[in-house]
Write a protein that holds these residues in place. Sequence first.
Motif, PDB file in Angstrom:
ATOM      1  N   CYS A 174       1.874  -4.726   9.798  1.00 42.35           N
ATOM      2  CA  CYS A 174       1.767  -3.631   8.847  1.00 42.35           C
ATOM      3  C   CYS A 174       2.564  -2.432   9.340  1.00 42.35           C
ATOM      4  O   CYS A 174       2.832  -2.286  10.524  1.00 42.35           O
ATOM      5  CB  CYS A 174       0.307  -3.219   8.671  1.00 42.35           C
ATOM      6  SG  CYS A 174      -0.715  -4.512   7.933  1.00 42.35           S
ATOM      7  N   ARG A 196      -0.015   2.083   7.430  1.00 44.54           N
ATOM      8  CA  ARG A 196      -1.061   1.145   7.041  1.00 44.54           C
ATOM      9  C   ARG A 196      -2.015   0.877   8.207  1.00 44.54           C
ATOM     10  O   ARG A 196      -3.209   0.701   8.019  1.00 44.54           O
ATOM     11  CB  ARG A 196      -0.452  -0.160   6.540  1.00 44.54           C
ATOM     12  CG  ARG A 196       0.286  -0.014   5.205  1.00 44.54           C
ATOM     13  CD  ARG A 196       0.952  -1.326   4.844  1.00 44.54           C
ATOM     14  NE  ARG A 196       1.841  -1.198   3.712  1.00 44.54           N
ATOM     15  CZ  ARG A 196       1.478  -1.353   2.442  1.00 44.54           C
ATOM     16  NH1 ARG A 196       0.240  -1.652   2.150  1.00 44.54           N
ATOM     17  NH2 ARG A 196       2.343  -1.208   1.465  1.00 44.54           N
ATOM     18  N   TRP A 231      -1.331   4.661  -0.929  1.00 49.15           N
ATOM     19  CA  TRP A 231       0.116   4.724  -1.107  1.00 49.15           C
ATOM     20  C   TRP A 231       0.468   4.082  -2.432  1.00 49.15           C
ATOM     21  O   TRP A 231      -0.300   3.302  -3.002  1.00 49.15           O
ATOM     22  CB  TRP A 231       0.849   4.015   0.032  1.00 49.15           C
ATOM     23  CG  TRP A 231       0.407   2.601   0.251  1.00 49.15           C
ATOM     24  CD1 TRP A 231       0.857   1.480  -0.369  1.00 49.15           C
ATOM     25  CD2 TRP A 231      -0.619   2.163   1.157  1.00 49.15           C
ATOM     26  NE1 TRP A 231       0.184   0.373   0.090  1.00 49.15           N
ATOM     27  CE2 TRP A 231      -0.725   0.765   1.029  1.00 49.15           C
ATOM     28  CE3 TRP A 231      -1.445   2.835   2.072  1.00 49.15           C
ATOM     29  CZ2 TRP A 231      -1.631   0.027   1.769  1.00 49.15           C
ATOM     30  CZ3 TRP A 231      -2.341   2.086   2.801  1.00 49.15           C
ATOM     31  CH2 TRP A 231      -2.428   0.698   2.653  1.00 49.15           C
ATOM     32  N   GLU A 232       1.631   4.435  -2.922  1.00 46.03           N
ATOM     33  CA  GLU A 232       2.168   3.808  -4.113  1.00 46.03           C
ATOM     34  C   GLU A 232       3.633   3.512  -3.864  1.00 46.03           C
ATOM     35  O   GLU A 232       4.289   4.185  -3.051  1.00 46.03           O
ATOM     36  CB  GLU A 232       1.994   4.720  -5.330  1.00 46.03           C
ATOM     37  CG  GLU A 232       2.662   6.082  -5.193  1.00 46.03           C
ATOM     38  CD  GLU A 232       2.295   7.036  -6.312  1.00 46.03           C
ATOM     39  OE1 GLU A 232       3.222   7.538  -6.982  1.00 46.03           O
ATOM     40  OE2 GLU A 232       1.086   7.272  -6.502  1.00 46.03           O
ATOM     41  N   ALA A 233       4.147   2.501  -4.528  1.00 42.14           N
ATOM     42  CA  ALA A 233       5.524   2.081  -4.288  1.00 42.14           C
ATOM     43  C   ALA A 233       6.156   1.629  -5.595  1.00 42.14           C
ATOM     44  O   ALA A 233       5.470   1.114  -6.490  1.00 42.14           O
ATOM     45  CB  ALA A 233       5.568   0.949  -3.264  1.00 42.14           C
ATOM     46  N   SER A 238       9.932  -0.351  -6.780  1.00 40.61           N
ATOM     47  CA  SER A 238      11.199  -0.957  -6.368  1.00 40.61           C
ATOM     48  C   SER A 238      12.134  -1.102  -7.552  1.00 40.61           C
ATOM     49  O   SER A 238      11.699  -1.353  -8.684  1.00 40.61           O
ATOM     50  CB  SER A 238      10.953  -2.342  -5.739  1.00 40.61           C
ATOM     51  OG  SER A 238      10.219  -2.241  -4.539  1.00 40.61           O
ATOM     52  N   THR A 258      13.256   0.763  -2.556  1.00 40.81           N
ATOM     53  CA  THR A 258      11.816   0.934  -2.749  1.00 40.81           C
ATOM     54  C   THR A 258      11.421   2.338  -2.320  1.00 40.81           C
ATOM     55  O   THR A 258      11.725   2.759  -1.202  1.00 40.81           O
ATOM     56  CB  THR A 258      11.014  -0.104  -1.944  1.00 40.81           C
ATOM     57  OG1 THR A 258      11.446  -1.419  -2.309  1.00 40.81           O
ATOM     58  CG2 THR A 258       9.521   0.030  -2.216  1.00 40.81           C
ATOM     59  N   TYR A 279       8.342   5.009  -1.696  1.00 39.36           N
ATOM     60  CA  TYR A 279       6.917   5.092  -1.386  1.00 39.36           C
ATOM     61  C   TYR A 279       6.468   6.550  -1.342  1.00 39.36           C
ATOM     62  O   TYR A 279       7.231   7.431  -0.949  1.00 39.36           O
ATOM     63  CB  TYR A 279       6.618   4.509   0.001  1.00 39.36           C
ATOM     64  CG  TYR A 279       6.921   3.039   0.182  1.00 39.36           C
ATOM     65  CD1 TYR A 279       5.917   2.077   0.067  1.00 39.36           C
ATOM     66  CD2 TYR A 279       8.205   2.612   0.526  1.00 39.36           C
ATOM     67  CE1 TYR A 279       6.181   0.736   0.268  1.00 39.36           C
ATOM     68  CE2 TYR A 279       8.484   1.267   0.722  1.00 39.36           C
ATOM     69  CZ  TYR A 279       7.467   0.329   0.597  1.00 39.36           C
ATOM     70  OH  TYR A 279       7.732  -1.001   0.794  1.00 39.36           O
ATOM     71  N   GLU A 302       6.808  -5.056  -2.001  1.00 43.07           N
ATOM     72  CA  GLU A 302       5.395  -4.867  -2.316  1.00 43.07           C
ATOM     73  C   GLU A 302       4.881  -5.860  -3.353  1.00 43.07           C
ATOM     74  O   GLU A 302       3.840  -5.638  -3.965  1.00 43.07           O
ATOM     75  CB  GLU A 302       5.156  -3.429  -2.785  1.00 43.07           C
ATOM     76  CG  GLU A 302       5.459  -2.375  -1.731  1.00 43.07           C
ATOM     77  CD  GLU A 302       4.542  -2.472  -0.519  1.00 43.07           C
ATOM     78  OE1 GLU A 302       3.364  -2.850  -0.693  1.00 43.07           O
ATOM     79  OE2 GLU A 302       4.997  -2.163   0.598  1.00 43.07           O
ATOM     80  N   GLN A 303       5.604  -6.938  -3.531  1.00 42.93           N
ATOM     81  CA  GLN A 303       5.145  -8.000  -4.414  1.00 42.93           C
ATOM     82  C   GLN A 303       5.417  -9.348  -3.755  1.00 42.93           C
ATOM     83  O   GLN A 303       6.221  -9.460  -2.844  1.00 42.93           O
ATOM     84  CB  GLN A 303       5.861  -7.937  -5.780  1.00 42.93           C
ATOM     85  CG  GLN A 303       5.582  -6.669  -6.571  1.00 42.93           C
ATOM     86  CD  GLN A 303       6.291  -6.657  -7.910  1.00 42.93           C
ATOM     87  OE1 GLN A 303       6.466  -7.686  -8.560  1.00 42.93           O
ATOM     88  NE2 GLN A 303       6.729  -5.473  -8.332  1.00 42.93           N
ATOM     89  N   ALA A 342       3.592  -9.420   0.345  1.00 39.88           N
ATOM     90  CA  ALA A 342       3.622  -8.028  -0.101  1.00 39.88           C
ATOM     91  C   ALA A 342       2.959  -7.118   0.925  1.00 39.88           C
ATOM     92  O   ALA A 342       1.844  -7.374   1.376  1.00 39.88           O
ATOM     93  CB  ALA A 342       2.917  -7.906  -1.445  1.00 39.88           C
ATOM     94  N   GLY A 343       3.683  -6.065   1.320  1.00 41.38           N
ATOM     95  CA  GLY A 343       3.112  -5.075   2.214  1.00 41.38           C
ATOM     96  C   GLY A 343       2.987  -5.503   3.658  1.00 41.38           C
ATOM     97  O   GLY A 343       2.394  -4.781   4.457  1.00 41.38           O
TER      98      GLY A 343
END
Length: 250
Positions: A91, A95, A107-109, A111, A135, A137, A167-168, A172-173
Amino acid sequence: MAFGEQPAYLRVADDLRQQIADGTLPPHTRLPSQASIRSTYGVSDTVALEARKVLMAEGLVEGRSGSGTYVRERPVPRTITRSGYRTLGDCTPFRQEQADERVRGTWEARSERVEAAPGIAERLGIDAGEPVMCTRYVFRVGTEPAMSSTSWEPLRLTGRTPVMLPEQGPLAGRGVVERMAAIDVIVDNVAEEVEARPALAAEARVLGGLPGHPVLVVSRTYRAGCLPVETADVVVPADRFRVAYHLPVR
């Protein structure tokens, strides 16, 4: 002015700065007016104005439309840790920090496929205009924006793979190192450069504060050997957060 002597506006700014530091001018107090500064220090309007500009540039005071200039409240800086140790899988450091239940981090992202600008292309070792996955963030501690990050990955490397979108998908992440390992690219080194500069207007809108307030920018590039696989700019408000490094000794 004698050699080594400060200009008058800096001497005035120094005295006002000391009054802010020792509490003579506490947060939310109106800064003495330009006329008051002129009278108290025996300086011209120009010198008084320049002294106020210095304090504004340092983020110590802020102008309020139609009201005047006021001392800003100075928050106690909190720490964002950037670690050379791998914990919680792979991570990101942010994170990892959020694994502590006492810290309410979100958090938000988003792309999108874009063409690499010349500076980004140079960092990735590709031609300008080549497709990259960009991407963006925004990381928050509680409801407060703590930092933003924009990353770029060359689609010649990740395109049409399960890790094309950071992030998908199945990883993801999970971070750059683990995602790249899933497509047989072994990341073994990372370089970071840190600079301080005034915040851009778009950064101030996202992170809070005003354009021109100081930010720290961490420019990071992950590599597999000599091959750059991801580069990113991490932006941190310098008046509210500090960046701490925790690195292994080998």
